[in-house]
Enzyme design. Structure first.
Site, PDB file in Angstrom:
ATOM      1  N   ASP A  33       0.782  -1.044  -0.266  1.00  0.00           N
ATOM      2  CA  ASP A  33       0.481  -0.189   0.516  1.00  0.00           C
ATOM      3  C   ASP A  33       0.649   0.876  -0.035  1.00  0.00           C
ATOM      4  O   ASP A  33       1.751   1.374   0.506  1.00  0.00           O
ATOM      5  CB  ASP A  33      -1.056   0.091   1.050  1.00  0.00           C
ATOM      6  CG  ASP A  33      -2.034   0.583   1.087  1.00  0.00           C
ATOM      7  OD1 ASP A  33      -2.603   1.325   0.045  1.00  0.00           O
ATOM      8  OD2 ASP A  33      -3.216   1.605   2.037  1.00  0.00           O
ATOM      9  N   ASN A  35       1.931   3.286  -2.875  1.00  0.00           N
ATOM     10  CA  ASN A  35       2.358   3.818  -4.195  1.00  0.00           C
ATOM     11  C   ASN A  35       1.994   5.128  -4.750  1.00  0.00           C
ATOM     12  O   ASN A  35       2.804   5.404  -4.967  1.00  0.00           O
ATOM     13  CB  ASN A  35       2.166   2.474  -5.796  1.00  0.00           C
ATOM     14  CG  ASN A  35       2.826   1.522  -5.213  1.00  0.00           C
ATOM     15  OD1 ASN A  35       3.598   0.776  -4.242  1.00  0.00           O
ATOM     16  ND2 ASN A  35       2.066   0.080  -6.068  1.00  0.00           N
ATOM     17  N   ASN A  81     -10.277  -2.397  -7.456  1.00  0.00           N
ATOM     18  CA  ASN A  81      -9.115  -1.921  -7.712  1.00  0.00           C
ATOM     19  C   ASN A  81      -9.637  -1.896  -9.353  1.00  0.00           C
ATOM     20  O   ASN A  81      -9.575  -0.724  -9.938  1.00  0.00           O
ATOM     21  CB  ASN A  81      -7.804  -2.644  -7.987  1.00  0.00           C
ATOM     22  CG  ASN A  81      -6.519  -1.864  -6.353  1.00  0.00           C
ATOM     23  OD1 ASN A  81      -5.773  -3.087  -6.385  1.00  0.00           O
ATOM     24  ND2 ASN A  81      -7.285  -1.520  -5.607  1.00  0.00           N
TER      25      ASN A  81
END
Length: 253
Positions: A33, A35, A81
């Site tokens: 987590d 980025n 996502n």
């Protein structure tokens, strides 16, 4: 090398020297987590953040190899996502494909996909299948690449697979209801045959699982790290292992 890097290097070696390999988790799950936030903080694009995060994976697996970790699960793309804009999702899928190819070409890792293939583009599906087939005989760390993965979806898929298996045998619903137990469902998970994660690491400071390995992590230890994934260092990894080794695992007892 600047003074800060030198200090971190010395500290990392000190922590590593005191690490008891007998207390190292055999299976580590990682929620990669931060980025995008890392990229934003450094003035870059989301794609640059995802690429930096992908580049960190090989380094991380090297640390795991050095410390005798046997299984690593990397959450690279969740089912949630898919709601991201196409101009971010398409480059991200390309980065994931390149990363999986690199993992397979490395020669040290056995790659296994966990997730729902049907949700992924045909090209991504092919890359994942080819990487798994190419590395099936490798005696190295088992690397689960969680792509198109959701914990609730996994449990639903496991139950569906269980029902279909018994339907093919002619088992009635009443008979199945009498015999079904935790082990029956475990045998149909994406990670069937693997040990459950001993330790789950999440970077970026978020303190939630977001659906990661909901079934398998019932007795896992959690380690939440403030640093964004692309900036995750060996010293952060060693701190996680040290923290894990200091805990007394009760497994619900």
């Amino acid at each position: 090398m600047n003074l800060r890097d030198l200090v971190y290097g010395l500290y990392a070696r000190r922590v590593e020297g005191r690490l008891d390999h007998a207390q190292v988790p055999k299976h580590i799950g990682v929620i990669l987590d931060g980025n995008r936030r890392w990229a934003k903080a450094s003035g870059g694009t989301a794609a640059q953040g995802h690429k930096a995060g992908a580049d960190k994976i090989s380094e991380f697996l090297g640390w795991c190899h050095e410390t005798d970790v046997e299984v690593v699960t990397l959450w690279m793309l969740s089912t949630d996502n898919f709601d991201r804009p196409e101009d971010e999702l398409i480059p991200l899928l390309g980065i994931i494909e390149d990363t999986v190819r690199d993992l397979a070409a490395d020669g040290r890792w056995r790659v296994h996909h966990v997730g729902t293939l049907d949700l992924l583009p045909a090209r991504t599906q092919s890359v994942l299948k080819e990487a798994e087939q190419a590395t099936v005989g490798i005696d190295g760390i088992l690397v689960n690449v969680a792509v198109g993965y959701g914990g609730r979806q996994e449990i639903a898929d496991a139950v569906r697979s269980l029902l279909l298996e018994h339907a093919s045998k002619g088992t009635s619903f009443e008979e199945l209801a009498e015999i079904v137990d935790v082990e029956h469902i475990s045998e149909h998970l994406y990670t069937r045959g693997q040990p459950d994660p001993d330790l789950v690491i999440r970077t970026s400071g978020e303190q939630r699982l977001s659906g990661f390995m909901l079934w398998q992590s019932a007795h896992s230890e959690y380690y939440f790290c403030e640093v964004f994934w692309p900036a995750f260092r060996k010293v952060d990894f060693l701190r996680a292992l040290r923290d894990y080794a200091a805990r007394h695992r009760r497994y619900g007892s």
